[in-house]
Design a protein around this motif. Structure first.
Motif, PDB file in Angstrom:
ATOM      1  N   ALA A  39      64.082  45.718  34.368  1.00 47.76           N
ATOM      2  CA  ALA A  39      64.079  44.338  33.864  1.00 47.76           C
ATOM      3  C   ALA A  39      62.670  43.743  33.882  1.00 47.76           C
ATOM      4  CB  ALA A  39      65.001  43.469  34.716  1.00 47.76           C
ATOM      5  N   ASP A  40      62.349  42.993  32.832  1.00 48.49           N
ATOM      6  CA  ASP A  40      61.159  42.155  32.855  1.00 48.49           C
ATOM      7  C   ASP A  40      61.466  40.986  33.784  1.00 48.49           C
ATOM      8  OD1 ASP A  40      59.792  43.672  30.940  1.00 48.49           O
ATOM      9  OD2 ASP A  40      60.500  42.440  29.271  1.00 48.49           O
ATOM     10  N   VAL A  41      60.479  40.536  34.529  1.00 47.97           N
ATOM     11  CA  VAL A  41      60.645  39.415  35.454  1.00 47.97           C
ATOM     12  C   VAL A  41      59.607  38.357  35.085  1.00 47.97           C
ATOM     13  CG1 VAL A  41      60.585  38.736  37.880  1.00 47.97           C
ATOM     14  CG2 VAL A  41      61.488  40.957  37.257  1.00 47.97           C
ATOM     15  N   TYR A  42      60.019  37.103  35.136  1.00 47.35           N
ATOM     16  CA  TYR A  42      59.178  35.975  34.748  1.00 47.35           C
ATOM     17  C   TYR A  42      58.951  35.061  35.949  1.00 47.35           C
ATOM     18  CZ  TYR A  42      60.462  37.547  30.098  1.00 47.35           C
ATOM     19  OH  TYR A  42      60.653  38.308  28.979  1.00 47.35           O
ATOM     20  N   PHE A  43      57.691  34.675  36.178  1.00 51.84           N
ATOM     21  CA  PHE A  43      57.343  33.801  37.290  1.00 51.84           C
ATOM     22  C   PHE A  43      56.567  32.595  36.791  1.00 51.84           C
ATOM     23  CE2 PHE A  43      57.826  37.693  39.760  1.00 51.84           C
ATOM     24  CZ  PHE A  43      58.333  37.246  40.969  1.00 51.84           C
ATOM     25  N   GLN A  44      56.771  31.480  37.462  1.00 54.28           N
ATOM     26  CA  GLN A  44      55.843  30.363  37.391  1.00 54.28           C
ATOM     27  C   GLN A  44      55.358  30.180  38.809  1.00 54.28           C
ATOM     28  OE1 GLN A  44      56.315  26.822  34.929  1.00 54.28           O
ATOM     29  NE2 GLN A  44      56.132  25.605  36.800  1.00 54.28           N
ATOM     30  N   VAL A  45      54.063  30.331  39.006  1.00 57.26           N
ATOM     31  CA  VAL A  45      53.490  30.320  40.351  1.00 57.26           C
ATOM     32  C   VAL A  45      52.367  29.282  40.424  1.00 57.26           C
ATOM     33  CG1 VAL A  45      51.891  32.228  39.837  1.00 57.26           C
ATOM     34  CG2 VAL A  45      52.536  31.781  42.194  1.00 57.26           C
ATOM     35  N   ARG A  46      52.290  28.613  41.569  1.00 56.17           N
ATOM     36  CA  ARG A  46      51.220  27.644  41.807  1.00 56.17           C
ATOM     37  C   ARG A  46      50.446  28.102  43.033  1.00 56.17           C
ATOM     38  NH1 ARG A  46      52.556  21.401  42.807  1.00 56.17           N
ATOM     39  NH2 ARG A  46      54.261  22.456  43.844  1.00 56.17           N
ATOM     40  N   LEU A  47      49.130  28.195  42.885  1.00 52.88           N
ATOM     41  CA  LEU A  47      48.255  28.557  43.993  1.00 52.88           C
ATOM     42  C   LEU A  47      47.874  27.277  44.728  1.00 52.88           C
ATOM     43  CD1 LEU A  47      46.579  30.628  45.566  1.00 52.88           C
ATOM     44  CD2 LEU A  47      44.790  30.382  43.825  1.00 52.88           C
ATOM     45  N   ARG A  48      48.397  27.136  45.939  1.00 54.75           N
ATOM     46  CA  ARG A  48      48.185  25.896  46.704  1.00 54.75           C
ATOM     47  C   ARG A  48      46.926  25.939  47.559  1.00 54.75           C
ATOM     48  NH1 ARG A  48      52.440  22.304  48.395  1.00 54.75           N
ATOM     49  NH2 ARG A  48      54.084  22.320  46.867  1.00 54.75           N
ATOM     50  N   SER A  49      46.658  27.063  48.227  1.00 55.49           N
ATOM     51  CA  SER A  49      45.478  27.122  49.092  1.00 55.49           C
ATOM     52  C   SER A  49      45.097  28.567  49.374  1.00 55.49           C
ATOM     53  CB  SER A  49      45.740  26.392  50.419  1.00 55.49           C
ATOM     54  OG  SER A  49      46.669  27.109  51.201  1.00 55.49           O
ATOM     55  N   VAL A  50      43.880  28.704  49.876  1.00 53.57           N
ATOM     56  CA  VAL A  50      43.398  29.970  50.411  1.00 53.57           C
ATOM     57  C   VAL A  50      43.139  29.712  51.882  1.00 53.57           C
ATOM     58  CG1 VAL A  50      41.572  31.706  50.337  1.00 53.57           C
ATOM     59  CG2 VAL A  50      42.380  30.672  48.207  1.00 53.57           C
ATOM     60  N   VAL A  51      43.747  30.517  52.741  1.00 52.20           N
ATOM     61  CA  VAL A  51      43.645  30.326  54.183  1.00 52.20           C
ATOM     62  C   VAL A  51      42.403  31.051  54.688  1.00 52.20           C
ATOM     63  CG1 VAL A  51      44.809  30.665  56.394  1.00 52.20           C
ATOM     64  CG2 VAL A  51      46.158  30.167  54.346  1.00 52.20           C
ATOM     65  N   LEU A  52      41.586  30.342  55.449  1.00 52.96           N
ATOM     66  CA  LEU A  52      40.386  30.940  56.022  1.00 52.96           C
ATOM     67  C   LEU A  52      40.763  31.835  57.191  1.00 52.96           C
ATOM     68  CD1 LEU A  52      38.096  27.808  55.891  1.00 52.96           C
ATOM     69  CD2 LEU A  52      38.175  29.708  54.288  1.00 52.96           C
ATOM     70  N   SER A  53      39.845  32.640  57.661  1.00 53.11           N
ATOM     71  CA  SER A  53      40.139  33.651  58.678  1.00 53.11           C
ATOM     72  C   SER A  53      40.698  33.090  59.979  1.00 53.11           C
ATOM     73  CB  SER A  53      38.886  34.476  58.950  1.00 53.11           C
ATOM     74  OG  SER A  53      37.865  33.640  59.438  1.00 53.11           O
ATOM     75  N   LYS A  54      40.353  31.897  60.386  1.00 61.19           N
ATOM     76  CA  LYS A  54      40.847  31.353  61.653  1.00 61.19           C
ATOM     77  C   LYS A  54      42.128  30.541  61.467  1.00 61.19           C
ATOM     78  CE  LYS A  54      36.650  31.597  64.138  1.00 61.19           C
ATOM     79  NZ  LYS A  54      36.709  32.635  65.043  1.00 61.19           N
ATOM     80  N   GLY A  55      42.781  30.696  60.316  1.00 62.60           N
ATOM     81  CA  GLY A  55      44.028  29.996  60.076  1.00 62.60           C
ATOM     82  C   GLY A  55      43.849  28.656  59.408  1.00 62.60           C
ATOM     83  N   LEU A  56      42.602  28.212  59.278  1.00 58.98           N
ATOM     84  CA  LEU A  56      42.343  26.979  58.554  1.00 58.98           C
ATOM     85  C   LEU A  56      42.369  27.294  57.064  1.00 58.98           C
ATOM     86  CD1 LEU A  56      39.340  25.753  60.709  1.00 58.98           C
ATOM     87  CD2 LEU A  56      41.732  25.003  60.868  1.00 58.98           C
TER      88      LEU A  56
END
Length: 174
Positions: A150-167
């Motif tokens: 099956a083809d699969v369709y997504f709508q995705v939103r990139l909210r954040s990139v987490v820094l190495s210390k969890g921030l």
């Protein structure tokens, strides 16, 4: 002769406007049978077969890179972008890119120069989604959620990139 010319002109004019066939078949008056929505969007197609387009271009930092942890939300469908919904995450979920925790095509979509705050729609071919087994991959319910091939369709939103210390850095998107 004049009546024939008027009829031919009317037929030609209506042929240019796509009609909502379902409305016509259900006996809805012609005036109410509005043209079917035709919002064709040109999609970018990658060498792997992934197709995508930006609903909203992100204005935040980015793009996300392999081995970064990101937060996303998404909706997933079968049979087109407004087809049968099979998964929805409205609250952000964390994903570490490269760990293969999401479909390969979704990861590829997120890595394709997507910036924080962006919303993208993507079409994953079976080879980048759940392949010839579907999902779940085995057991009595194999392929019951996502059928094989099956083809699969997504709508995705990139909210954040987490820094190495969890921030993290990103948008406060509600």
């Amino acid at each position: 002769m004049q009546l024939l010319a008027i009829a031919a002109t009317a037929c030609a004019a209506s042929a240019l406007k796509p009609m909502n066939r379902r409305a016509v078949m259900l006996g809805v008056p012609a005036a109410a049978a509005l043209p079917a929505p035709s919002r064709a969007v040109e999609m970018t197609k990658t060498a792997s077969g992934l197709e995508y387009y930006d609903v909203k271009v992100g204005q935040g930092d980015g793009p996300a890179k392999l081995d970064q942890t990101i937060t996303i939300d998404y909706v997933a469908w079968l049979n087109g972008f407004e087809g049968k919904e099979f998964s929805r995450f409205e609250k952000p979920i964390k994903v570490k890119l490269g760990e293969k925790k999401v479909a390969p095509g979704l990861e590829e979509c997120l890595l394709a120069d997507m910036n924080i705050g962006g919303t993208r729609r993507c079409k994953l071919p079976p080879s980048l989604a759940y392949g010839s087994t579907g999902y779940p991959k085995s057991g009595d319910k194999a392929g019951s959620i996502i059928p094989p091939n099956a083809d699969v369709y997504f709508q995705v939103r990139l909210r954040s990139v987490v820094l190495s210390k969890g921030l993290g850095f990103g948008l406060n998107v509600i």
